[in-house]
Design a protein around this motif. Structure first.
Motif, PDB file in Angstrom:
ATOM      1  N   THR B 236       0.834  -1.204   0.000  1.00 31.23           N
ATOM      2  CA  THR B 236       0.000   0.000   0.000  1.00 31.23           C
ATOM      3  C   THR B 236       0.872   1.258   0.000  1.00 31.23           C
ATOM      4  O   THR B 236       1.111   1.840  -1.053  1.00 31.23           O
ATOM      5  N   ASN B 237       1.348   1.687   1.169  1.00 30.48           N
ATOM      6  CA  ASN B 237       2.149   2.910   1.238  1.00 30.48           C
ATOM      7  C   ASN B 237       3.146   2.824   2.383  1.00 30.48           C
ATOM      8  O   ASN B 237       3.069   1.927   3.217  1.00 30.48           O
ATOM      9  N   ALA B 238       4.082   3.759   2.407  1.00 29.13           N
ATOM     10  CA  ALA B 238       5.179   3.662   3.372  1.00 29.13           C
ATOM     11  C   ALA B 238       5.482   5.013   4.002  1.00 29.13           C
ATOM     12  O   ALA B 238       4.854   6.029   3.680  1.00 29.13           O
ATOM     13  N   HIS B 239       6.481   5.001   4.879  1.00 28.64           N
ATOM     14  CA  HIS B 239       6.822   6.203   5.643  1.00 28.64           C
ATOM     15  C   HIS B 239       7.302   7.356   4.779  1.00 28.64           C
ATOM     16  O   HIS B 239       7.242   8.510   5.205  1.00 28.64           O
ATOM     17  N   GLU B 240       7.816   7.081   3.598  1.00 30.00           N
ATOM     18  CA  GLU B 240       8.382   8.190   2.840  1.00 30.00           C
ATOM     19  C   GLU B 240       7.338   9.257   2.523  1.00 30.00           C
ATOM     20  O   GLU B 240       7.670  10.439   2.444  1.00 30.00           O
ATOM     21  N   LEU B 241       6.084   8.874   2.365  1.00 30.50           N
ATOM     22  CA  LEU B 241       5.052   9.881   2.063  1.00 30.50           C
ATOM     23  C   LEU B 241       4.897  10.886   3.204  1.00 30.50           C
ATOM     24  O   LEU B 241       5.106  12.085   3.006  1.00 30.50           O
ATOM     25  N   PRO B 242       4.542  10.436   4.422  1.00 32.66           N
ATOM     26  CA  PRO B 242       4.443  11.436   5.499  1.00 32.66           C
ATOM     27  C   PRO B 242       5.764  12.131   5.808  1.00 32.66           C
ATOM     28  O   PRO B 242       5.773  13.315   6.162  1.00 32.66           O
ATOM     29  N   MET B 243       6.882  11.436   5.658  1.00 30.30           N
ATOM     30  CA  MET B 243       8.170  12.071   5.958  1.00 30.30           C
ATOM     31  C   MET B 243       8.437  13.249   5.024  1.00 30.30           C
ATOM     32  O   MET B 243       8.880  14.320   5.452  1.00 30.30           O
ATOM     33  N   VAL B 244       8.181  13.059   3.740  1.00 26.76           N
ATOM     34  CA  VAL B 244       8.439  14.154   2.795  1.00 26.76           C
ATOM     35  C   VAL B 244       7.362  15.237   2.939  1.00 26.76           C
ATOM     36  O   VAL B 244       7.665  16.433   2.965  1.00 26.76           O
TER      37      VAL B 244
END
Lengths: 429, 429
Positions: B236-244
């Motif tokens: 699905t999705n990973a930490h890089e989205l909220p981190m960026v």
């Protein structure tokens, strides 16, 4: 993807288990040449004997498939490369071990007919004819039955289940190799052709031993593998020689002499490490006690039944009594070995006598504990000369559980060879 | 022997580790499409971080070989068949998951330059450029380093030693599979691409899981393997989205909102089982407490750090507080799983919530205990976004040992996200 190879492979009607007449033990060829020279017209019957009746071979193995495999073996003949190897190679340090007349005969050999019948849950499988021809059935017949039994069990397993099965078997063997490599100057050979899991598996085991043990792995009894892998072919002689010689003997005096007559013939043909006594056919103690002095000059003794440590002590005492130094002598252990027993015997005898190990079934077929119900565990299958020129053969062995022959003949042999109380030991493989 | 194949194989100058742009995790493609749509011009830096400093990567791996592998990846582009599969396949029940404009961009993609430097016994490996391009480096870079490290160790091993190594690894995995198959209605997927032992080994593991677990093995995160083996691609999705998103936020209020902005964008694009919350980037408790109500309507939560049982209890309580029935919800466990932990979590949560397992490194790289000195044991290597448009990224995680970012920024994030005391847990893989 090599399409041609794939198409070619699909042209095989069966997947043949034995694909070469030299996919057999080296000692069969040595004995065959000796028989060809000394007793070529003797009529013998060899018979398959499953000592492990709990394995219902006829329920596991389809009779049609068994016949196909046996028929395939009858279609085999010595290839040019195989003949060249036998004629040109050095065996036990000797060139031209196989004489031209024997090789010519071998090149023309096709294995004789077999008789196969289902009796209950077992197969009756017998071979009749001239001794040199019939004796060549022993190893391929055993290998075919062992491998067909394995295939029957493997048939229902899935692809990765199979991979893991072999992964486990490889790990198991490698752990044994790792234990054995801790011992300095071990000498060990593969004797596992007859009751191997399969040809490919034996080939794998041999290569693993070679890599793991290096020069301490001295060779294989399997001629085809020795040829393909450029290894020493190993082996000397077996019980069938004294058993047939004994059956052919007229009267008790000749019978008592028969085991030594065999070795007298052998003495003429072979020297060095091929002069190995196999003393247990009619009891080791009596055999050695009555042995002529020239036998004490032979290189060594192979211990193939009974408690091996006891047998080795008996052999050492005998050499000492005959004025020989046991440290110049060679003992080959070849009965029911596994790495534990090998290490134990090594610890007991290293330094006292030269020792070597012929590791058989538990090298090439240790699938114990790897399948539910242990349906791949090896079992005790043999193929023996049961008669010679119409007379039954007898084997007493140092383990009464390995004895064979008609009861009244066993009694006569026990009397003639002065065999007393024997300790029974379980026969696993 | 297929001579042409052999000659062809010898023409390769190197043995490429990554041979396809879709030899990557499915969620990278989903996230890439999202980024391509919403933040395609963001300039990011990704950096390799070896959390296991005791593994001296630069001593083990030749810099020239590493460059060859990375250069090979830069030569890759999407093949026609791969593009067709992405365009035509159904993912998570949806046709045309990947939009035509994204696919056109992806077909033209070549991975951007890398910066490689040796610093002590470690490599500094960074990637800079537009987010959608740079992010595609993460998985292949990790896979290359993991596999080169493995090759360095395997290089000195002999042929049968290698066979036995893999035999042991197969046996080890199969024993896990045998334990897992005792559980009814397990749902488990392969998440092991990034830190796999090798591509071929991951492929073997996937096939073994498929045979051993049947439909309980629900798919793989690896797109290439999913395509080749006709499996579901999972992720699905990973930490890089909220981190960026967080790094790009101006001021504390925007920062506090950033993790929800990510999911608002995701909400527009995806539904069903793709609506999975990854709540731990800045602390799970605070994230859920402040979450808007529409998030409670999402399908589930992925638990990727901290004690997984604690995290799952927190999630269940949160759903209950928001008036949702946890039994309709899905929890995906994906952090440091092994079969023991899977069985434990299953026993604790089955029936209370729908559960699924994303099994990573200890599925595809459990070579622990198989070599002297354990030189093939997996280790904790990650490749993370470290800055976005010149601002450092921060991750807090539910395990402070997984936190990253400049100290003063970590303190600011902790304040903004109201993160209190955290329990440190060892990071093995």
């Amino acid at each position: 993807m090599d399409i041609a190879t794939r198409v070619w492979n699909h042209k095989w009607k069966i997947d043949p288990i034995v694909r070469s007449l030299i996919d057999t033990d080296f000692y069969k060829l040595l004995m065959c040449q000796s028989v060809f020279r000394n007793r070529r017209d003797t009529q013998v019957t060899f018979s398959l004997i499953n000592r492990t009746q709990s394995v219902p071979l006829a329920k596991l193995i389809d009779e049609g498939e068994l016949r196909e495999q046996l028929d395939h073996i009858r279609s085999l003949s010595l290839s040019r490369g195989e003949s060249t190897w036998l004629r040109g190679n050095t065996f036990y340090g000797k060139r031209q071990m196989f004489r031209p007349d024997f090789m010519e005969w071998f090149e023309g050999l096709r294995l004789p007919a077999y008789h196969l019948e289902r009796v209950g849950d077992q197969y009756e499988l017998t071979f009749e004819g001239n001794w040199p021809e019939v004796m060549m059935w022993e190893i391929p017949a055993l290998a075919v039955l062992m491998e067909l039994r394995g295939r029957a069990v493997l048939h229902d397993m899935a692809r990765f289940e199979l991979q893991v099965l072999y992964a486990r078997a490889m790990t198991k063997l490698w752990e044994k190799v790792e234990r054995l490599r801790t011992v300095p100057e071990l000498r060990i050979a593969d004797f596992g052709t007859r009751r191997r899991h399969s040809f490919l598996w034996q080939d794998w085991c041999v290569q693993a031993m070679l890599e793991g043990l290096g020069p301490e792995f001295v060779g294989t009894s399997n001629c085809l593998i020795a040829k393909n892998r450029d290894l020493e072919a190993i082996g000397t002689n077996a019980h069938e020689l004294p058993m047939v010689y004994a059956a052919l003997a007229d009267g008790d005096a000749a019978l008592a002499r028969a085991p030594y007559d065999v070795l007298a013939d052998w003495h003429e043909e072979h020297e060095g490490n091929l002069r190995m006594i196999l003393p247990d056919t009619y009891g080791t103690e009596g055999f050695l006690k009555r042995a002529p002095d020239w036998l004490a000059g032979w290189t060594g003794i192979r211990i193939d039944s009974g408690d091996p440590a006891t047998g080795a002590e008996v052999a050492i005492r005998w050499w000492q009594e005959r004025g020989e130094d046991p440290r110049d002598k060679l003992i080959i252990f070849s009965d029911g070995l596994d790495e534990e027993k090998i290490l134990e015997l090594y610890a007991q005898f290293a330094g006292r006598v030269r020792i070597s190990f012929g590791w058989g079934t538990l090298l090439t077929n240790d699938f114990r504990g790897l399948t539910p119900g242990d349906r791949l565990a090896p079992f005790s299958l043999v193929c023996k000369a049961v008669s010679a020129d119409g007379r039954p053969t007898v084997k007493l062995s140092d383990n009464p559980n390995k004895a064979m022959g008609p009861v009244e003949e066993i009694e006569r042999y026990k009397r003639v060879f002065d065999v007393g109380q024997q300790d029974a030991m379980e026969v696993v493989v």
